[in-house]
Each structure stands twice: as C-alpha cells, then as structure tokens.
Design an enzyme around this catalytic site. Structure first.
Site, short mmCIF file in Angstrom:
data_model
loop_
_atom_site.label_atom_id
_atom_site.label_comp_id
_atom_site.label_asym_id
_atom_site.label_seq_id
_atom_site.Cartn_x
_atom_site.Cartn_y
_atom_site.Cartn_z
N ARG A 1 0.82 -1.21 0.00
CA ARG A 1 0.00 0.00 0.00
C ARG A 1 0.85 1.26 0.00
O ARG A 1 0.53 2.25 -0.67
CB ARG A 1 -0.93 0.02 1.22
CG ARG A 1 -1.80 1.25 1.34
CD ARG A 1 -2.79 1.37 0.21
NE ARG A 1 -3.63 2.57 0.35
CZ ARG A 1 -4.66 2.85 -0.42
NH1 ARG A 1 -5.00 2.03 -1.38
NH2 ARG A 1 -5.36 3.95 -0.21
N GLU A 2 1.95 1.24 0.73
CA GLU A 2 2.77 2.44 0.89
C GLU A 2 3.55 2.80 -0.37
O GLU A 2 3.61 3.96 -0.77
CB GLU A 2 3.75 2.27 2.06
CG GLU A 2 3.10 2.32 3.43
CD GLU A 2 2.69 3.73 3.85
OE1 GLU A 2 2.99 4.68 3.09
OE2 GLU A 2 2.07 3.87 4.90
N SER A 3 4.19 1.82 -0.98
CA SER A 3 5.14 2.13 -2.06
C SER A 3 4.99 1.28 -3.30
O SER A 3 5.64 1.55 -4.31
CB SER A 3 6.57 1.98 -1.54
OG SER A 3 6.84 0.60 -1.27
#
Length: 669
Positions: A520-522
């Site tokens: 989700r983050e990167s």
C-alpha cells in the site's frame, strides 16, 4: 637565526610528508573507486560498458572520447541518451540545427521534450527570442510561459501578440508570486493599458482564498487608498471569521459578499452552528445566490461531520433532503449512521444514493449489515453470498458473516514471448539496458511514459515481463491500467522475502501484514520519496526512523539508508511492532496509526463506546486513512494466502474497538 632556519627546514620536511601522504591517499581512493567501478562493470556487455564510459566522458566534456563512443554506440538502444546528455550538458556549444534534428528524430521519446525545455531555458538566457518563439511548445513552468509571451510581444504576429496578451493576463491573475521571468510581461501589460482593476481584484480574491494575506496586500498597492482599506478589512474578517456574525459595514461592493462567504466557511470549522446561523441571517442581505447558499450550507454540514459533532446528523439531513445532496454529504450521513448503529437511518440514506452508488460493494455490504440487524436475514444472506464471491475487503467481510470460504479467483499465467515483445516495443529494450547499468530512476521514467502507450491486450504480458525483470511497481501498474484485478501473481509479488520474514519473526508480527503495508505504501518502490518526506518501501518519516532506530540500536536512519530495502524493512517492522504493542495487538488501530499517526487514532477512539471494527473503519474521518486501512487488511489477507497457502479471516484480526483495553499508555514522542 640558525635555529630559525632549522625550524623552517623541519616545517618544510613535515609539509612534504603531509603532501606525500595526501597524494598517496588520493591515489589509493582513486584506485579503489576504479576497482569498484571495474568490478561493477564486469557483468556488463561491451555496449553497456561503452555507454557508462560515454556518460563519464560527457561529464568531463572529453570531445574525442565522446565522438568515439557516439560512433561505437550509434546502433545501441541507449544511443538517444548519449546524444541527449551531450547536448544537455553542452547546450551552449551545441548548434541549433543539431538540437532541431534531435527533436524531430526522437519526437516520440520523452527525452525530446526534456531537451526542448533545456534549450528554451538557454535561448531565454541568451535572449534569442525569435528562435525561442519558433521552437516553443506548451510548458508547465510559469517562467518559460512568460518568456514565450515576452517573445510573442516582441517578435510575434498581430494574432500572436493578441493571444500573448490574453493568456498573460489570465496567468498573472493566478500567480501567487511573480517569477522574475514574468516581470517584463507584467510591465508590458501595465505600460500598454492592458492591466485592469478587475485583474487586480481577481488576483487578490485568489490570494485571500489561499490565505496568502501579505501577498494580497502587496498586490493591493495597484488600487486606490479606499480600495486598499477594503482589502485590509476583508483580510481582517477572514482572519477572525466570527466577525461574520455581525453586519459587515466597512466593506462595499463584491468584496463584502466575498469576505462574508470566505469568513463563514472558516467559521464552519470552528463553530458549525454559529456559521449556519450567520449564513441564514445574512445570505439575503449580501445577495448570495441559491447555489452559493447551498455550497456554504453543504460545507458547514461536512465540517461538523468531520468531527462527528452532535449537530452533524441534522445539518446533513437538511442538506440531503433539500435536494442539494452530493456523494460526500450522503456518504457522511451514512458514516454517522454506521458509527452510531442507526440501521434504519443507514438504509434510508443508501436509498437516497444514485443507483450506481448503491451497487458499489461498500453500500451493498452495509445494506446487508443493516438488514441483518433489522431482522431481514434472508435478504442479507443473499447480499452476503454475492459479495463473498469477490476478492476484496468487503468480499472477505461478507464471507465472514456467512462463514463462507474466501474466493481468491486467480487468473492463469499467460505464455510470454519476450523477444517478440521487446522487438515490438523499443522502449522495453531501453528499459532493459537501463536496468542492466543500474539507472533505476531513469528506467522508472521510461516505464511511466511507456505503459500508457501499450496495447491493452498486451498489458498482462508487459506486467509479466516487468516482474521477471524485478520491476515490481511497473508490473502492478500494468495490471491497474489493464484493470486485471485477478492477476494475483503480478499484483502481489513477494520480493525481499528474507528481511521480511526475519523481521516479522524478530518483532513477533505477521509477515503478510508487513507485505500489506509495503504494497500500500510504495508498491515496492525502494527509493521513492513522498512530498511529505516519507522514504522507501515502508514510507518512513526520517523523524520516526530515528526514534525507532534509537529504540532498537540502529544508526542506519539517514534518508539514504532508508532507501535501502534491508534498513527500511528493519525499521518499518520495528515501528509496526511498537504500534501493535501500543494498541494491545489490535491490527486495525495499528494500521490506522501507521498512516495517520497515533495522536489521531487516539482522538478517533476517545470516549468511544464499544464498536465493531468494520463500523469503526468505515467511520474514520480521513478518507485516505479509511481507504488505507481497508486496503492493508485486504492485502494482508492475500499475502497470507500466498506466503502460507492459507489465510487468516478478517473477523479474527478485527476485534471490537473502543473499550479501554484497546489502548496502551505509551506514546510516540
């Protein structure tokens, strides 16, 4: 005298020794670097080595070497890069005809527009306005736009001058500050009576809306003294919005109406009820249209909803029942009903939504939940059964309600003809070569420009190739562009498995959860940096990394260190453990805190009676965090299946929220 001579000779001998030592040290460093570079080039092809050497020659401006490498590499995939970097670095000495030929020959490459931008900057610096005018193409840079207007006003046709005047007038009105390049255009407009009072007022309005008050006052210097006083009073009102509860007498004309509308919007954030009273009392007096009234009324209702104020329900209900409803107002009315377990209100709100919105998985799920709570279990069961066929957050939740198996629905892999694909798309050959020489960022730019041009029927093949090349973010993006959500193997890769598994065990947390956060983050971009300053795979803020690094005894917390996967995963996993302990193992709260910060999660759970986790998630005030938690919980479930061949049900990872046992006392400094 003799003593002085001996002292001088000793000093000279010492300086000589120091010089020899430094010289030896520099030689050693140079040899080490040469050895390292040579070692790094051992696995490169002859052309790849030549390209790397050509780039170094360009930086040195070694013309004989550059000419030699250009001849050697003219049939190489990265030859356009050799030309681009040579022309870019030596723009002052590159003949215009050479640049023109490059722009024409490589017009389909992103390098062409990059070189054009460099060239335009050079032409403007040299004041070569005729050439600038000839070769200009639309630019995002305000300075380059102004140079174009300036060139048009100096050497353009009558029509070009007229267009330049109109466009520069529009540009000026939307500038927060005037770049140096735009001063000449500004002066032209002023000196040629193309500078109107309406332009000034429009820009002042824009600046005050953006809370650029000092700049607005500076722009007001083009107005009369009485108008400057109006601007000053306008700013006074928006800085102290409670003044809108009284009749505004020191401002006249349109500015009074604008000051009131802006002020009452700001007041809505402080005191929604007072803002609504002021709106109702003065809207007719200040001449607000029906639409302007409804826009502000909606703003007031939404501001009260963001904080779950007691009056939010009634304010939203009034907006939605008056026919001024929007997707936002209906969603917030539904969220309030969800948070307060008002199931009849929720069903009524869903009925007010557009038919297409009602069919969204979110509202189908909550219709089923409301019907189940109201006793219509048969209809709820049917809705759950349909939703449980989906592989997403709501599909998993629905499956939990009826004890159904999760459906992952993976699509079979396609055969890949790599050679044919690369032959069809030259960009892939450039990307392959850039990866080989470790020009990762440049390869990323190539991917960015290339993927939207791909035949949609070949995106799965492109994604498969990207994964084979360990270009995971681009495999994921390929599937997003193709809308191929069931290509699980491509959408959910598991690189960096060793550090993930080791840190999961060390911190006693689920490795699938770590992967869910990374995804989700990167999307597995190792060196990505956000506008807020978050870095790397797990998008750690440097301050957080230092805090966690101190707790676990790691000094590898610099921004550079955080771009290395091993360091990032170590610190990110330790931070996840910290949050997990803070919230007594509650993965939902820890995930929300990872995104929005522990202080906000504390606010959202303060004085909250016990609430089911799915209700709490869908009543998170921040849309970003609300969607983030859903995505991470969904991704964690998928990664559990991929890593272990089995999955943990969401109901077992989403305990009740709101009782005092949910929160621990420790806080992040």
């Amino acid at each position: 005298m003799l003593a002085h001579t001996r002292s001088t000779q000793a000093l000279l001998r010492f300086n000589l020794h120091v010089a020899l030592f430094i010289s030896s040290l520099l030689t050693l460093i140079a040899l080490t670097l040469y050895s390292t570079n040579a070692s790094a080039q051992d696995n490169l092809s002859i052309e790849q080595k030549a390209y790397v050497n050509a780039y170094e020659a360009i930086k040195r401006n070694d013309r004989p070497a550059i000419a030699m490498y250009k001849k050697q590499l003219q049939d190489y995939a990265l030859y356009p890069y050799v030309l681009y970097h040579d022309y870019r670095v030596n723009i002052e000495h590159t003949p215009p005809r050479v640049i023109e030929f490059f722009l024409k020959r490589y017009q389909n490459l992103y390098l062409s527009e990059k070189l054009r931008t460099h060239w335009l900057k050079h032409l403007a610096k040299q004041k070569q306005w005729k050439s600038y005018l000839k070769h200009y193409s639309p630019q995002s840079s305000k300075s380059l736009q102004c140079h174009f207007y300036n060139a048009s006003l100096k050497f353009g046709t009558t029509q070009q001058k007229a267009v330049a005047v109109a466009e520069s007038q529009q540009l000026w009105q939307n500038l927060t500050s005037v770049p140096k390049a735009c001063v000449a255009v500004e002066n032209y407009l002023r000196n040629n009576k193309k500078f109107t009072a309406q332009m000034v007022w429009n820009r002042i309005t824009m600046l005050i809306q953006k809370k650029q008050y000092s700049r607005a006052e500076k722009v007001a210097k083009d107005l009369s003294n009485s108008d400057r006083a109006i601007v000053a009073n306008w700013i006074k009102i928006v800085r102290n919005p409670k003044l809108t509860t009284q009749s505004i007498t020191n401002i006249s004309g349109f500015a009074r109406k604008e000051a009131f509308m802006q002020g009452v919007r700001y007041l809505a954030s402080q005191d929604p009820i007072l803002a609504k009273q002021s709106l109702d009392q003065f809207s007719e007096q200040y001449g607000l249209s029906k639409k302007q009234y409804q826009d502000i009324e909606r703003k007031i209702a939404l501001r009260s909803a963001y904080r779950y104020k007691d009056e939010a329900k009634d304010l939203l209900l009034e907006v939605n029942q008056n026919g001024d409803r929007t997707e936002d107002t209906l969603r917030w009315q539904a969220q309030i009903a969800i948070r307060n377990s008002r199931w009849i209100d929720l069903l009524d709100t869903i009925e007010l939504m557009d038919k297409s919105d009602q069919q969204d998985k979110q509202w189908r799920y909550w219709r089923a939940r409301a019907l189940e709570k109201q006793g219509d279990k048969q209809t709820a069961q049917k809705l759950y059964q349909e939703l449980a066929k989906l592989r997403n957050y709501y599909g998993f939740l629905a499956a939990d309600r009826i004890n159904a198996d999760y459906r992952f629905n993976p699509e079979p892999k396609e055969e890949l003809d790599q050679k044919a694909l690369i032959k069809k798309y030259p960009a892939l050959q450039r990307i392959k070569e850039l990866i080989a020489i470790d020009w990762v960022k440049t390869a990323r730019v190539e991917w960015h420009h290339f993927l939207p041009t791909v035949d949609s029927n070949e995106l799965i093949a492109i994604g498969t190739l990207a994964k084979q090349w360990k270009q995971y973010p681009h495999a994921i993006r390929s599937m997003a562009l193709a809308k191929e959500w069931n290509q699980i193997d491509l959408r959910f890769p598991t690189p960096h498995k060793q550090p993930v598994m080791e840190n999961a065990k060390k911190n006693d947390i689920d490795p699938a959860w770590i992967y869910g956060i990374i995804r989700r983050e990167s999307a597995f971009n190792e060196d990505i940096r956000s506008s807020a300053g978050a870095v790397g795979l797990m998008q750690l803020m440097p301050k957080t990394a230092k805090y966690i690094g101190k707790k676990i005894g790691s000094k590898k917390t610099s921004v550079y260190a955080l771009t290395e996967a091993k360091n990032n995963i170590q610190l990110g996993s330790a931070y996840m453990r910290y949050l997990s302990e803070k919230y007594n193992g509650n993965k939902v709260l820890a995930t929300a805190a990872y995104n929005a910060g522990p202080h906000r999660v504390t606010q959202w759970t303060k004085n909250l009676t016990t609430l089911e986790a799915d209700q709490w998630v869908d009543s998170i005030p921040f849309t970003e965090t609300r969607n983030y938690v859903k995505a991470v919980m969904e991704y964690t479930t998928v990664f559990n299946s991929l890593l272990h061949g089995k999955y943990a049900r969401l109901r077992d990872q989403m305990p009740l929220i709101g009782n005092e046992a949910t929160l621990a006392e420790n806080k992040l400094d």
